[in-house]
Design an enzyme around this catalytic site. Structure first.
Site, mmCIF file in Angstrom:
data_model
loop_
_atom_site.group_PDB
_atom_site.id
_atom_site.type_symbol
_atom_site.label_atom_id
_atom_site.label_comp_id
_atom_site.label_asym_id
_atom_site.label_seq_id
_atom_site.Cartn_x
_atom_site.Cartn_y
_atom_site.Cartn_z
ATOM 1 N N SER A 1 -31.006 -5.884 14.105
ATOM 2 C CA SER A 1 -32.371 -5.401 13.851
ATOM 3 C C SER A 1 -33.352 -6.434 14.388
ATOM 4 C CB SER A 1 -32.594 -5.236 12.347
ATOM 5 O OG SER A 1 -33.964 -5.038 12.072
ATOM 6 N N TYR B 1 -30.753 -8.190 3.622
ATOM 7 C CA TYR B 1 -30.642 -7.353 4.828
ATOM 8 C C TYR B 1 -30.938 -8.188 6.078
ATOM 9 C CZ TYR B 1 -31.592 -3.718 8.260
ATOM 10 O OH TYR B 1 -31.574 -2.939 9.401
HETATM 11 N N1 LIG Z 1 -34.008 2.900 11.333
HETATM 12 C C1 LIG Z 1 -34.524 1.701 11.543
HETATM 13 O O1 LIG Z 1 -35.765 1.497 11.451
HETATM 14 C C2 LIG Z 1 -33.621 0.559 11.945
HETATM 15 C C3 LIG Z 1 -34.216 -0.590 12.491
HETATM 16 C C4 LIG Z 1 -33.402 -1.652 12.863
HETATM 17 C C5 LIG Z 1 -32.034 -1.558 12.716
HETATM 18 N N2 LIG Z 1 -31.463 -0.421 12.182
HETATM 19 C C6 LIG Z 1 -30.005 -0.388 12.047
HETATM 20 O O2 LIG Z 1 -29.501 0.729 12.724
HETATM 21 C C7 LIG Z 1 -28.230 1.078 12.172
HETATM 22 C C8 LIG Z 1 -28.152 2.587 12.024
HETATM 23 O O3 LIG Z 1 -29.103 3.001 11.076
HETATM 24 P P1 LIG Z 1 -30.015 4.300 11.269
HETATM 25 O O4 LIG Z 1 -31.405 3.829 11.430
HETATM 26 O O5 LIG Z 1 -29.437 5.201 12.284
HETATM 27 O O6 LIG Z 1 -29.930 4.898 9.788
HETATM 28 P P2 LIG Z 1 -29.200 6.140 9.142
HETATM 29 O O7 LIG Z 1 -29.662 7.400 9.767
HETATM 30 O O8 LIG Z 1 -29.385 5.948 7.670
HETATM 31 O O9 LIG Z 1 -27.681 5.921 9.528
HETATM 32 C C9 LIG Z 1 -26.851 5.010 8.861
HETATM 33 C C10 LIG Z 1 -25.417 5.411 9.110
HETATM 34 O O10 LIG Z 1 -24.562 4.479 8.418
HETATM 35 C C11 LIG Z 1 -23.621 5.219 7.662
HETATM 36 N N3 LIG Z 1 -23.209 4.519 6.469
HETATM 37 C C12 LIG Z 1 -24.004 4.078 5.449
HETATM 38 N N4 LIG Z 1 -23.260 3.544 4.472
HETATM 39 C C13 LIG Z 1 -21.968 3.662 4.878
HETATM 40 C C14 LIG Z 1 -20.734 3.319 4.294
HETATM 41 N N5 LIG Z 1 -20.660 2.764 3.077
HETATM 42 N N6 LIG Z 1 -19.591 3.574 4.980
HETATM 43 C C15 LIG Z 1 -19.644 4.170 6.196
HETATM 44 N N7 LIG Z 1 -20.792 4.503 6.807
HETATM 45 C C16 LIG Z 1 -21.933 4.270 6.147
HETATM 46 C C17 LIG Z 1 -24.335 6.521 7.301
HETATM 47 O O11 LIG Z 1 -23.388 7.547 7.079
HETATM 48 P P3 LIG Z 1 -22.949 8.126 5.634
HETATM 49 O O12 LIG Z 1 -24.142 8.070 4.722
HETATM 50 O O13 LIG Z 1 -22.491 9.509 5.948
HETATM 51 O O14 LIG Z 1 -21.814 7.240 5.194
HETATM 52 C C18 LIG Z 1 -25.103 6.795 8.575
HETATM 53 O O15 LIG Z 1 -24.286 7.480 9.484
HETATM 54 C C19 LIG Z 1 -28.092 0.283 10.875
HETATM 55 O O16 LIG Z 1 -27.186 -0.787 11.074
HETATM 56 C C20 LIG Z 1 -29.489 -0.257 10.634
HETATM 57 O O17 LIG Z 1 -29.457 -1.500 9.964
HETATM 58 C C21 LIG Z 1 -32.235 0.641 11.804
#
Ligand SMILES: NC(=O)c1ccc[n+]([C@@H]2O[C@H](COP(=O)([O-])OP(=O)(O)OC[C@H]3O[C@@H](n4cnc5c(N)ncnc54)[C@H](OP(=O)(O)O)[C@@H]3O)[C@@H](O)[C@H]2O)c1
Length: 267
Positions: A140, A159
């Site tokens: 991130s 985080y």
């Molecule tokens: N969105 C932002 O603003 C942002 C910014 C910087 C970095 N990121 C990073 O991007 C990555 C993806 O996040 P996203 O933004 O795409 O959010 P998201 O839509 O909430 O996706 C998160 C994914 O992680 C999975 N997950 C969560 N807990 C889990 C568990 N215990 N076991 C297996 N899978 C799990 C969820 O699937 P299930 O719930 O089905 O398990 C979902 O597929 C993350 O690492 C996050 O830190 C996001």
């Protein structure tokens, strides 16, 4: 029948960045293994990918914070068909540090740090033996300046710490593997339009929109575009939306200057 590319294992493929990345990889001809907890979401995506691309799609329903489930996914990541690993699953656990529940703290560390490390450890030896492979770890933007004024983001110590780990882990591993055919990247998105801020861990935050971040953010496809372009360019640190790539080099130069000066100071 497997594709010439081999298989890409994508964690967190049930929504957001992971689902978009899996789509792009399948469209490029990769077979995929989709990992997450929500089985129905994975099945729906798998069906769409098979119909749209003709590739082979597996679903692996697993909670990466559960040691038994992580071991299952780790075994799959060590498979001799795995040519691409996207460590994307992550949760935030935001909140005042002193009030952070121990169980949630353990989950954030387990998913954001341990799972990333274990899956990379599982996949890399086979990739090296086969002479090809790609690992993309999702960190991130928060890892770089989340705590700095004038706009520090509070209540993200754990985080931010996990994402700092992912940046350092990936950069250090990339340095170790420089000179091998493997491509290693840490992807550092800023605010992205996904479901990410809907929940701190397992439970939705009351009152939050269930599908999209309340402040918008970068569309997921732009994050994936940036990652794929950085892989083509051989860049280890990818910051989507960063116009001036030289800033990443400036950061490395500043780090090196600190290390060099500190060493001199220790003489
Ligand atoms: N969105 C932002 O603003 C942002 C910014 C910087 C970095 N990121 C990073 O991007 C990555 C993806 O996040 P996203 O933004 O795409 O959010 P998201 O839509 O909430 O996706 C998160 C994914 O992680 C999975 N997950 C969560 N807990 C889990 C568990 N215990 N076991 C297996 N899978 C799990 C969820 O699937 P299930 O719930 O089905 O398990 C979902 O597929 C993350 O690492 C996050 O830190 C996001």
């Amino acid at each position: 029948m497997s594709t010439p590319h081999g298989t890409a294992l994508v964690t967190g493929a049930s929504s957001g960045i992971g689902a978009a990345y899996a789509q792009r990889l399948a469209a490029a001809g990769w077979d995929t293994v989709l990992v997450a907890r929500r089985a129905q979401r994975l099945d729906d995506l798998a069906q769409r990918l098979r119909e749209a691309t003709g590739t082979t799609v597996e679903t692996l329903v697993a909670d990466l914070s559960d040691p038994g489930d992580l071991a299952r996914v780790t075994r799959r990541a060590a498979g001799d068909d795995i040519g691409f690993l996207l460590n994307n699953a992550g949760i935030n656990g935001y909140g005042p540090f002193g009030e952070l529940e121990e169980d949630l703290m353990t989950k954030v560390l387990g998913i954001n740090v341990l799972a990333v490390t274990a899956l990379t450890r599982a996949a890399v030896p086979g990739m090296l033996a086969r002479g090809r492979g790609t690992v993309v770890n999702v960190a991130s933007l928060l890892a770089f300046a989340g705590a700095l004024p004038p706009h520090p983001l509070p209540e993200r110590a754990v985080y931010g710490g996990t994402k700092g780990y992912v940046v350092t882990f990936t950069r250090t591993l990339a340095a170790e593997l420089a000179g091998t055919p493997l491509r290693i990247q840490v992807l550092c998105p800023g605010l992205t339009a996904t479901e990410f801020h809907r929940s701190r861990g397992d439970q939705p935050v009351p009152g939050r929109d269930p599908s999209v971040h309340e402040d918008g953010g970068m569309p997921v496809d732009r994050v994936v575009d940036a990652s794929l372009a950085a892989l083509d360019a051989g860049e280890v640190v990818c910051v989507p939306g960063l116009g001036d790539r030289a800033l990443v080099d400036d950061l490395a130069r500043a780090e090196l200057a600190i290390r060099t000066a500190a060493r001199r100071g220790g003489d």
